[in-house]
Motif scaffolding. Structure first.
Motif, short mmCIF file in Angstrom:
data_model
loop_
_atom_site.label_atom_id
_atom_site.label_comp_id
_atom_site.label_asym_id
_atom_site.label_seq_id
_atom_site.Cartn_x
_atom_site.Cartn_y
_atom_site.Cartn_z
N THR A 178 0.76 -1.16 0.06
CA THR A 178 -0.04 -0.03 0.02
C THR A 178 1.09 1.16 0.04
O THR A 178 0.54 2.34 -0.72
N THR A 180 -2.61 4.65 6.84
CA THR A 180 -3.63 3.64 6.08
C THR A 180 -3.97 2.99 7.30
O THR A 180 -3.24 2.44 8.32
N THR A 209 -9.34 -2.33 9.83
CA THR A 209 -9.98 -2.36 11.07
C THR A 209 -8.99 -2.74 12.47
O THR A 209 -9.36 -2.35 13.55
N TYR A 232 -9.09 0.44 3.99
CA TYR A 232 -10.14 -0.27 4.09
C TYR A 232 -11.29 0.16 5.29
O TYR A 232 -12.38 0.36 5.01
N GLU A 249 -5.80 6.50 -6.39
CA GLU A 249 -5.32 6.70 -7.69
C GLU A 249 -5.58 8.01 -8.45
O GLU A 249 -4.75 8.80 -8.79
N ASP A 299 -7.86 -10.70 -4.57
CA ASP A 299 -8.83 -11.78 -3.69
C ASP A 299 -9.41 -12.50 -4.65
O ASP A 299 -10.10 -13.55 -4.13
N TYR A 327 -6.29 -10.23 20.22
CA TYR A 327 -6.42 -11.28 18.95
C TYR A 327 -7.02 -12.59 19.33
O TYR A 327 -6.73 -13.02 20.26
C1 B12 Z 1 -1.43 -8.71 1.61
C2 B12 Z 1 -2.45 -8.49 2.64
C3 B12 Z 1 -2.04 -8.96 3.99
C4 B12 Z 1 -0.41 -9.31 4.27
C5 B12 Z 1 0.39 -8.30 4.58
C6 B12 Z 1 -0.55 -6.89 5.05
C7 B12 Z 1 0.46 -5.88 5.06
N1 B12 Z 1 -0.12 -4.79 5.63
O1 B12 Z 1 1.52 -5.55 4.83
C8 B12 Z 1 -0.68 -10.36 5.32
C9 B12 Z 1 -0.91 -11.92 4.74
C10 B12 Z 1 0.29 -10.43 6.56
C11 B12 Z 1 -2.09 -10.02 5.92
C12 B12 Z 1 -2.54 -10.28 7.34
C13 B12 Z 1 -3.65 -9.67 7.83
N2 B12 Z 1 -4.65 -9.15 7.26
CO1 B12 Z 1 -4.83 -8.85 5.19
N3 B12 Z 1 -4.73 -8.42 3.33
C14 B12 Z 1 -3.76 -8.29 2.53
C15 B12 Z 1 -4.38 -8.02 1.11
C16 B12 Z 1 -4.54 -9.24 0.38
C17 B12 Z 1 -3.58 -6.93 0.15
C18 B12 Z 1 -3.38 -5.81 0.56
C19 B12 Z 1 -2.52 -4.78 -0.07
O2 B12 Z 1 -1.51 -4.70 -0.26
N4 B12 Z 1 -3.26 -4.23 -1.05
C20 B12 Z 1 -2.92 -3.32 -2.22
C21 B12 Z 1 -3.14 -2.00 -1.83
C22 B12 Z 1 -2.37 -1.06 -2.86
O3 B12 Z 1 -4.47 -1.58 -1.77
P1 B12 Z 1 -5.15 -0.66 -0.43
O4 B12 Z 1 -4.45 -1.23 0.64
O5 B12 Z 1 -6.50 -1.06 -0.42
O6 B12 Z 1 -4.61 0.85 -0.86
C23 B12 Z 1 -5.40 1.68 -1.77
C24 B12 Z 1 -6.45 2.21 -1.15
O7 B12 Z 1 -7.41 1.61 0.00
C25 B12 Z 1 -6.03 3.47 -0.80
N5 B12 Z 1 -5.35 3.50 0.65
C26 B12 Z 1 -5.00 2.84 1.69
N6 B12 Z 1 -4.47 3.44 2.65
C27 B12 Z 1 -4.23 4.85 2.39
C28 B12 Z 1 -3.93 5.82 3.07
C29 B12 Z 1 -4.08 7.25 2.71
C30 B12 Z 1 -3.45 8.15 3.59
C31 B12 Z 1 -4.81 7.36 1.50
C32 B12 Z 1 -4.65 8.61 0.90
C33 B12 Z 1 -5.16 6.37 0.67
C34 B12 Z 1 -4.99 4.96 1.15
O8 B12 Z 1 -5.06 3.94 -1.51
C35 B12 Z 1 -4.50 2.83 -2.12
C36 B12 Z 1 -4.51 2.87 -3.72
O9 B12 Z 1 -5.74 3.04 -4.22
C37 B12 Z 1 -5.61 -7.31 1.53
C38 B12 Z 1 -6.88 -7.64 0.68
C39 B12 Z 1 -6.71 -6.62 -0.57
N7 B12 Z 1 -6.88 -7.17 -1.92
O10 B12 Z 1 -6.27 -5.54 -0.49
C40 B12 Z 1 -5.95 -8.07 2.96
C41 B12 Z 1 -6.69 -7.20 4.04
C42 B12 Z 1 -6.15 -5.90 4.19
N8 B12 Z 1 -6.28 -8.02 5.33
C43 B12 Z 1 -7.08 -8.15 6.07
C44 B12 Z 1 -7.07 -8.77 7.39
C45 B12 Z 1 -8.53 -8.91 8.22
C46 B12 Z 1 -5.75 -9.14 8.02
C47 B12 Z 1 -5.50 -9.86 9.02
C48 B12 Z 1 -6.21 -9.37 10.36
C49 B12 Z 1 -6.03 -11.17 8.96
C50 B12 Z 1 -5.95 -12.13 10.32
N9 B12 Z 1 -7.01 -12.36 10.71
O11 B12 Z 1 -4.75 -12.51 11.09
C51 B12 Z 1 -3.99 -9.69 9.21
C52 B12 Z 1 -3.46 -8.43 10.01
C53 B12 Z 1 -2.28 -8.13 9.51
C54 B12 Z 1 -1.75 -6.75 9.85
N10 B12 Z 1 -2.42 -5.61 9.43
O12 B12 Z 1 -0.42 -6.54 10.27
C55 B12 Z 1 -8.38 -7.52 5.51
C56 B12 Z 1 -8.73 -6.18 6.19
C57 B12 Z 1 -10.16 -5.73 6.59
C58 B12 Z 1 -10.61 -4.52 7.23
N11 B12 Z 1 -11.66 -4.20 7.41
O13 B12 Z 1 -9.71 -4.13 7.85
C59 B12 Z 1 -8.28 -7.37 4.01
C60 B12 Z 1 -8.85 -6.23 3.42
C61 B12 Z 1 -8.64 -8.88 3.62
C62 B12 Z 1 -10.19 -9.21 3.47
N12 B12 Z 1 -10.62 -10.16 2.57
O14 B12 Z 1 -11.02 -8.70 4.40
N13 B12 Z 1 -2.71 -9.28 5.18
#
Ligand code: B12
Ligand code: SF4
Length: 446
Positions: A28, A64, A67, A92, A114, A210, A366
């Motif tokens: 991210t 970022t 939950t 999220y 984006e 996903d 947790y």
């Molecule tokens: C890779 C991943 C992991 C990895 C590493 C995560 C990391 N933080 O490095 C691992 C496998 C370790 C992991 C673990 C967990 N994860 Co995870 N993970 C993911 C996954 C598949 C991809 C995340 C990612 O890199 N996305 C790509 C980026 C570019 O997208 P993005 O974060 O959405 O960012 C975009 C926008 O949202 C926005 N944005 C985001 N942040 C910010 C901040 C600012 C300031 C701005 C302007 C914009 C912005 O801009 C970005 C570009 O558009 C997501 C699902 C998904 N497809 O996103 C779940 C997800 C984030 N994980 C989730 C969960 C629940 C967990 C765990 C709690 C699972 C568990 N029970 O143990 C743990 C917690 C770990 C932690 N937080 O330390 C949930 C979160 C749900 C929620 N409501 O918060 C998700 C959404 C999965 C799901 N199916 O629900 N995870």
């Protein structure tokens, strides 16, 4: 103007390190770093592994929020706001429950960043910013800029995280992806994905999608290009992947070694309730699993317990299913009512939420069950998840599953991953339980 990006940590137990299996590179942040116009200075603090400099000279703090990290994110934000910094929050949790986040920041970003970031920062420069911006789904960022955490790379697991698309065409009741993307799916350009993988120089890639084949035509074209890179890759998919043999073949040929499948439950009544009954209607579950294994692809089988028809017997039946197919690894998680998902709304209506904002509770750890399960007590559900994880990760069973893997796939790198993951998860079962969510991490790295 200087910008500080912050990835808040979930929390950790006193005198213990942050969970290793959660320490993946923060994609991210690399994406946001790429989107931020070049003229701004920038710094990044990864709260999971280092102290945040609360005296930073950054003018804008970008956090970022998920939950699980919301409580910690708010604490960080509140401290920076006391220092008169402009705090921007996205991610999220921000997208799904903006009302929870709003009191802690100056600007809230909902949805994808984006198409927004340039505008937001130009408004900040002019001191004429809005308190909320909503971005449409768009994944056209070119290639993420990882330089912002290059110095920390050694601390992360040696796996490249790469997106090929966002969203998912299903709408499962409990899922935050469905709450965020509402059943839509968008993908990147294949040439960007390939270029990015080359640049990471990693041999193992985790496609963080996903549902990597929500657009099958695109997926098939992508896999043909990935094949040329000679990498091994893992991803998350739905069981219907097994229905298309050409797709499976292309996946395997392009280096797919393991897929995470959310089976969630093997009870059709549970599947119906969670709007995932299509999973059961695809055909014989066992046959589909065998097809995937036969294609040489291993399975990370993910189960969720605590649905309305779950009893202790459900755990036993699931373990039997796992024993039969000797999965690579599994997750035996308890159900969680993530905010603004349909599960959350159902529990709210049925008055089953024990704490409506469980993620902010002082004593939330947790593994704590925050709703009333139907046929189990909260303690039983939590304890059964722990016990059955232990059973799955017993050393004897790890060996049995390894022998099965030898027959399926001989790639030595994959065998290293197998042992690394299984031993890590074997030791982490008890370490995870009781991690204080939002626990103040500041003092711990000194
Ligand atoms: C890779 C991943 C992991 C990895 C590493 C995560 C990391 N933080 O490095 C691992 C496998 C370790 C992991 C673990 C967990 N994860 Co995870 N993970 C993911 C996954 C598949 C991809 C995340 C990612 O890199 N996305 C790509 C980026 C570019 O997208 P993005 O974060 O959405 O960012 C975009 C926008 O949202 C926005 N944005 C985001 N942040 C910010 C901040 C600012 C300031 C701005 C302007 C914009 C912005 O801009 C970005 C570009 O558009 C997501 C699902 C998904 N497809 O996103 C779940 C997800 C984030 N994980 C989730 C969960 C629940 C967990 C765990 C709690 C699972 C568990 N029970 O143990 C743990 C917690 C770990 C932690 N937080 O330390 C949930 C979160 C749900 C929620 N409501 O918060 C998700 C959404 C999965 C799901 N199916 O629900 N995870
Ligand atoms: S298939 Fe997976 S990602 Fe898609 S809505 Fe269901 S649980 Fe979420």
């Amino acid at each position: 103007m200087k910008v500080a990006f912050i990835l808040p940590g979930i929390g950790k137990k006193h005198n213990e390190k942050y969970l290793k299996s959660w320490l993946m590179e923060p994609l991210t942040i690399a994406v946001l770093n790429k989107l931020l116009p070049k003229k701004y200075d920038r710094v990044f603090y990864d709260d999971r592994i280092e102290n945040i400099d609360f005296d930073t000279d950054a003018d804008v703090i970008c956090i970022t929020v998920e939950t699980y990290t919301a409580k910690r994110a708010y604490e960080i934000a509140d401290r920076f706001r006391k220092k008169k910094k402009i705090v921007v929050m996205g991610g999220y949790h921000t997208t799904i429950v903006p009302e929870d986040v709003r009191p802690h920041c100056d600007i809230i970003i909902r949805g994808n960043a984006e198409k927004l970031i340039k505008q937001v920062f130009s408004d900040i420069e002019k001191k004429k910013y809005k308190d909320e911006y909503t971005g449409e789904t768009c994944i056209d960022y070119g290639i993420p800029d990882r330089s912002i955490y290059q110095d920390k790379m050694k601390r992360y697991l040696p796996i490249a995280l790469v997106e090929t698309g966002r969203g998912c065409h299903h709408n499962c009741e409990f899922c935050s992806i469905s709450a965020y993307y509402k059943g839509t799916y968008h993908h990147r350009k294949i040439k960007d994905i390939i270029e990015e993988i080359k640049l990471t120089k990693r041999k193992i890639v985790f496609f963080v999608d996903d549902s990597i084949f929500s657009d099958k035509k695109f997926a098939k074209e992508l896999f043909k290009e990935v094949e040329k890179l000679k990498i091994i890759w893992v991803t998350q998919v739905t069981l219907d992947v097994a229905v298309d043999e050409e797709l499976l073949k292309l996946m395997r040929k392009s280096g797919c070694a393991m897929i995470l499948i959310g089976f969630e439950s093997i009870n059709p009544k549970n599947l119906k309730q969670m709007n995932k009954e299509w999973n059961a209607k695809l055909g014989q579950r066992d046959e589909l699993v065998e097809k995937i294994h036969k294609a040489g692809i291993s399975i990370y089988a993910s189960f969720v317990f605590g649905f309305d028809y779950d009893t202790e017997e459900s755990f036993e039946k699931n373990l039997e299913f796992c024993k039969k197919h000797k999965f690579f690894v599994t997750a035996f998680n308890h159900l969680l009512a993530f905010p603004n998902t349909n599960t959350y709304r159902r529990f709210e209506k049925e008055k089953r939420l024990l704490s409506p904002k469980w993620w902010l509770e002082d004593n939330y750890t947790y593994g704590t069950i925050s709703y009333k399960p139907k046929l189990l007590t909260t303690e039983e559900l939590s304890e059964l998840c722990r016990q059955y994880k232990k059973k799955f990760f017993r050393v004897g069973f790890i060996f049995k599953r390894w022998f099965a893997l030898i027959k399926r796939n001989r790639n030595p790198l994959l065998h290293c991953v197998f042992w690394y993951m299984n031993l890590l998860l074997h030791f982490e079962v008890d370490k995870r339980i009781g991690i204080p969510v939002g626990h103040n991490l500041d003092e711990e790295y000194k």
